[in-house]
Scaffold this active site. Structure first.
Site, mmCIF file in Angstrom:
data_model
loop_
_atom_site.group_PDB
_atom_site.id
_atom_site.type_symbol
_atom_site.label_atom_id
_atom_site.label_comp_id
_atom_site.label_asym_id
_atom_site.label_seq_id
_atom_site.Cartn_x
_atom_site.Cartn_y
_atom_site.Cartn_z
ATOM 1 C CE LYS A 110 -4.472 0.897 0.179
ATOM 2 N NZ LYS A 110 -5.524 0.063 -0.420
HETATM 3 P P1 NAD Z 1 -13.731 7.512 -2.636
HETATM 4 O O1 NAD Z 1 -12.798 8.594 -2.239
HETATM 5 O O2 NAD Z 1 -14.127 7.354 -4.055
HETATM 6 O O3 NAD Z 1 -15.115 7.643 -1.798
HETATM 7 C C1 NAD Z 1 -15.140 7.777 -0.428
HETATM 8 C C2 NAD Z 1 -16.542 8.214 -0.026
HETATM 9 O O4 NAD Z 1 -16.623 8.240 1.391
HETATM 10 C C3 NAD Z 1 -16.927 9.600 -0.496
HETATM 11 O O5 NAD Z 1 -18.306 9.624 -0.839
HETATM 12 C C4 NAD Z 1 -16.710 10.469 0.744
HETATM 13 O O6 NAD Z 1 -17.484 11.657 0.762
HETATM 14 C C5 NAD Z 1 -17.159 9.497 1.811
HETATM 15 N N1 NAD Z 1 -16.672 9.801 3.143
HETATM 16 C C6 NAD Z 1 -15.431 10.188 3.516
HETATM 17 N N2 NAD Z 1 -15.395 10.404 4.835
HETATM 18 C C7 NAD Z 1 -16.621 10.119 5.310
HETATM 19 C C8 NAD Z 1 -17.220 10.169 6.577
HETATM 20 N N3 NAD Z 1 -16.529 10.536 7.634
HETATM 21 N N4 NAD Z 1 -18.531 9.828 6.703
HETATM 22 C C9 NAD Z 1 -19.248 9.449 5.612
HETATM 23 N N5 NAD Z 1 -18.730 9.390 4.378
HETATM 24 C C10 NAD Z 1 -17.441 9.733 4.226
HETATM 25 O O7 NAD Z 1 -13.075 6.169 -2.060
HETATM 26 P P2 NAD Z 1 -13.354 4.693 -2.525
HETATM 27 O O8 NAD Z 1 -12.388 4.331 -3.593
HETATM 28 O O9 NAD Z 1 -14.807 4.503 -2.751
HETATM 29 O O10 NAD Z 1 -12.888 3.869 -1.243
HETATM 30 C C11 NAD Z 1 -13.728 3.758 -0.098
HETATM 31 C C12 NAD Z 1 -13.192 2.654 0.802
HETATM 32 O O11 NAD Z 1 -13.116 1.428 0.070
HETATM 33 C C13 NAD Z 1 -11.793 2.869 1.362
HETATM 34 O O12 NAD Z 1 -11.706 2.260 2.620
HETATM 35 C C14 NAD Z 1 -10.905 2.098 0.391
HETATM 36 O O13 NAD Z 1 -9.674 1.716 0.959
HETATM 37 C C15 NAD Z 1 -11.797 0.912 0.126
HETATM 38 N N6 NAD Z 1 -11.518 0.208 -1.122
HETATM 39 C C16 NAD Z 1 -11.577 0.845 -2.322
HETATM 40 C C17 NAD Z 1 -11.338 0.123 -3.488
HETATM 41 C C18 NAD Z 1 -11.450 0.754 -4.848
HETATM 42 O O14 NAD Z 1 -11.299 0.030 -5.838
HETATM 43 N N7 NAD Z 1 -11.730 2.043 -4.969
HETATM 44 C C19 NAD Z 1 -11.006 -1.227 -3.409
HETATM 45 C C20 NAD Z 1 -10.980 -1.854 -2.159
HETATM 46 C C21 NAD Z 1 -11.243 -1.119 -1.029
#
Ligand code: NAD
Length: 419
Positions: A110
């Site tokens: 990471k």
């Molecule tokens: P992103 O930045 O696209 O979206 C994050 C969302 O969470 C946004 O809508 C943001 O406004 C919201 N958010 C942030 N802080 C918040 C809070 N305190 N309360 C409520 N909502 C809040 O990120 P993502 O890519 O969707 O990733 C989200 C999670 O999924 C992370 O933990 C990431 O590590 C995990 N993840 C992502 C992927 C991927 O392919 N994008 C893969 C595996 C895991």
């Protein structure tokens, strides 16, 4: 009497907390416990960036490779003010278990830069990405370590990494995944994590009698994972997404939200709480909404003993985000009989399609979207079934069973390589 407040658990501590339980389940040798609890390699860099007004800001960045016994290290890069060594190490560790559980030929890594990207212009973001890439390029490579997008990074950021790396090494699309399609990205990659969550939910729904069609879903986070998941549950699974949230607050509509409308609204950078067709709620109120499926898809450490583990009112928690549940909260949910589908099973769709993207780049051949989805469904369903069967056989939680399977595979690779 209220419980005394405790310092939040670090990402590393969360990632390690289940380790012993799973290691005991498979009688793992003590020397392998030591190897697998520690990262293989950690890189920390200071990243000087010339800002638009001419002054130089310095940001701290990390790339941590937890384990590469089963293949090149794989894992996202996040830009966040709270990205620190501990968080990145915890997330790198999860990537090792996730790739092993999916049985794809990668290890875990990471990266992160401690920065609030909202405060940067697009040009500053590009300069930051290029300079960070220069500083960590020595540990990257298609057969060494392959980054991908994570929180606050996207296909454009991957394109800059690809360009910066290729400028030195020659055209190397397989050095990153989650790229734009026109630079060798895979069809279906952007929605893959949300799609994988839906496939896992569908399997669980069938096995445990909570039909997805018509069931009530609450999703925290409306970004890549949460947004695509909401869309797919709405359009493909016939589920009723009754509440979603973003960093500013949430919105609830008991009859089911108009997800396409809400996605268009969010695409205009509007807060979901300002969507016309529902009742605005705070981020804390989201956890109290009675539902069938509660799916955290934002940040880590959001389900805690202090905040919500005792008040959550759902049939199943599905971890779309990484590490959303602290270990104490996990135990409380277990006591309360609320099953948790763990992150490294539920959200593994992204890294799985990243694997297909990497394979396509090495083959110089593009798969169809249908082929990607079909392979994803097969891979994640197989992982789910293996976890479900072991959980049943050992009367363990899904998390412990998933850990045990992943640990077993990584340990076997370590032993075969002579460690
Ligand atoms: P992103 O930045 O696209 O979206 C994050 C969302 O969470 C946004 O809508 C943001 O406004 C919201 N958010 C942030 N802080 C918040 C809070 N305190 N309360 C409520 N909502 C809040 O990120 P993502 O890519 O969707 O990733 C989200 C999670 O999924 C992370 O933990 C990431 O590590 C995990 N993840 C992502 C992927 C991927 O392919 N994008 C893969 C595996 C895991």
């Amino acid at each position: 009497m209220t419980a005394p407040a405790r310092a939040p658990m670090s990402g590393k501590a969360i990632a390690h907390s289940q380790f012993d339980r799973a290691a005991n389940l498979i009688n793992l040798e003590s020397y392998l416990r030591r190897i697998l609890l520690a990262p293989f390699r950690e890189v920390q860099v200071e990243v000087p960036v010339r800002m638009d007004d001419g002054h130089i800001e310095v940001f701290t960045g990390y790339r941590i490779q937890h384990n590469g016994a089963r293949g090149p290290c794989k894992g996202g890069i996040r830009y966040h003010p709270e990205a620190d060594h501990d968080e990145v190490l915890g997330l790198a560790t999860i990537m090792t278990w996730k790739t092993a559980l999916m049985d794809i030929p990668f290890g875990g890594a990471k990266g992160g830069v401690q920065v609030d990207p909202k405060l940067l212009s697009q040009l500053e973001l590009e300069r930051l990405t290029r300079r960070f890439t220069q500083r960590i390029a020595i540990v990257l490579g298609p057969y060494r370590d392959i980054p991908a997008p994570d929180v606050n990074t996207n296909a454009q950021v991957m394109a800059w990494i690809l360009d910066e790396y290729s400028n030195r090494q020659g055209y190397t699309p397989a050095v990153v995944t989650g790229k734009p399609l026109s630079l060798g990205g895979s069809l279906g990659r952007e929605e893959a994590t949300g799609r994988g969550v839906m496939y896992v939910m569908a399997e669980y729904a069938r096995d445990f009698g909570i039909p997805l069609k018509g069931s009530r879903v609450v999703i925290q986070g409306f970004g890549n994972v949460g947004g695509h998941l909401a869309r797919l549950l709405d359009t493909e699974a016939g589920a009723k997404v009754i509440a979603v949230s973003d960093v500013n607050g949430g919105i609830v509509n008991e009859s089911g939200l108009d997800i396409p409308g809400l996605l268009a609204h969010a695409a205009q950078k509007q807060p979901v709480s300002e969507w016309k067709d529902g009742r605005a709620i705070t981020n804390d109120e989201l956890w109290e909404i009675p539902c069938d499926w509660l799916v955290p898809c934002a940040l880590g450490g959001v389900i805690t003993r202090e905040r919500n583990a005792r008040s959550i009112d759902c049939k199943v928690v599905v971890e779309g985000a990484n590490e959303p549940t602290t270990p104490t909260a996990d135990s409380i949910l277990e006591e309360r009989g609320i099953p948790v589908i763990p992150d490294f099973l539920a959200n593994a769709g992204g890294v799985t399609v990243s694997y297909y993207e990497w394979a396509q780049n090495l083959q110089q051949y593009r798969w169809t979207h249908e082929q990607v989805n079909k392979e994803l469904k097969a891979t994640i369903t197989k992982a789910y079934t293996t976890v479900r069967d072991l959980a049943k056989q050992k009367a363990a939680t899904f998390r412990t069973a998933a850990y045990a399977i992943a640990l077993q595979r990584v340990a076997e690779a370590e032993r075969l390589r002579g460690n």
